[in-house]
Write a protein that holds these residues in place. Structure first.
Motif, PDB file in Angstrom:
ATOM      1  N   GLN A 199      -2.539  -0.995   4.764  1.00 39.77           N
ATOM      2  CA  GLN A 199      -3.395   0.179   4.623  1.00 39.77           C
ATOM      3  C   GLN A 199      -3.308   1.089   5.846  1.00 39.77           C
ATOM      4  O   GLN A 199      -3.277   2.311   5.712  1.00 39.77           O
ATOM      5  N   ALA A 255       0.858  -1.183   0.000  1.00 42.20           N
ATOM      6  CA  ALA A 255       0.000   0.000   0.000  1.00 42.20           C
ATOM      7  C   ALA A 255       0.894   1.232   0.000  1.00 42.20           C
ATOM      8  O   ALA A 255       2.086   1.150   0.299  1.00 42.20           O
ATOM      9  N   GLY A 257      -3.066  -7.021   4.348  1.00 37.24           N
ATOM     10  CA  GLY A 257      -3.572  -5.860   3.631  1.00 37.24           C
ATOM     11  C   GLY A 257      -4.090  -4.785   4.570  1.00 37.24           C
ATOM     12  O   GLY A 257      -3.904  -3.587   4.333  1.00 37.24           O
ATOM     13  N   GLN A 258      -4.724  -5.201   5.651  1.00 42.13           N
ATOM     14  CA  GLN A 258      -5.211  -4.243   6.642  1.00 42.13           C
ATOM     15  C   GLN A 258      -4.042  -3.519   7.303  1.00 42.13           C
ATOM     16  O   GLN A 258      -4.105  -2.305   7.541  1.00 42.13           O
ATOM     17  N   GLY A 273      -1.673   4.991   5.703  1.00 39.62           N
ATOM     18  CA  GLY A 273      -2.495   6.133   6.041  1.00 39.62           C
ATOM     19  C   GLY A 273      -1.836   7.126   6.986  1.00 39.62           C
ATOM     20  O   GLY A 273      -2.388   8.185   7.265  1.00 39.62           O
TER      21      GLY A 273
END
Length: 135
Positions: free
Chosen positions: A98, A26, A94-95, A102
């Protein structure tokens, strides 16, 4: 729909479980001169990610084995899960990617899943052990 990441159930449609070395990515490269995030900001972001079956964040569970920020602001994470058959094995990397992407001052994030060494309850923080009645 097939996920673009082997072993990563990006779309939550029942894809295969994650295998050793599965990666999630990400974020974007930081513009030159951008101030990098502080370690405590990375830790705070990691604490926002929870396994839906366990009421404790992944950081306090001891699932993050390594989190390294490069000079350019990119972040590399090595993590595990409580068990290879964990129902969220395909989603959790993936969490994590992300959540870290952020954070202001974080560039590209690569999260790599490992099963070695296997996770044990000894890796939990005292707060996690108390929350889960492990004392």
């Amino acid at each position: 729909m097939l996920s673009p990441y082997p072993g990563y159930d990006l779309f939550g449609d029942g894809g295969q479980a994650a295998e050793e070395g599965t990666q999630a990515r990400a974020g974007y490269p930081l513009p030159e001169g951008t101030q990098k995030a502080k370690p405590e900001e990375l830790e705070a972001a990691l604490r926002t990610v929870h396994d839906p079956e366990i009421p404790v964040n992944i950081y306090d569970l001891g699932l993050i084995y390594e989190c390294t920020m490069q000079d350019n602001g990119d972040v590399d994470v090595t993590m595990t899960l409580t068990a290879p058959a964990c129902p969220v094995a395909g989603e959790m990397p993936g969490q994590v990617a992300q959540a870290l992407a952020g954070v202001e001052g974080v560039g590209e994030v690569v999260v790599t899943l490992t099963w070695t060494p296997p996770w044990t309850p000894d890796q939990m923080s005292d707060d996690a052990k108390m929350a889960l009645d492990f004392f």
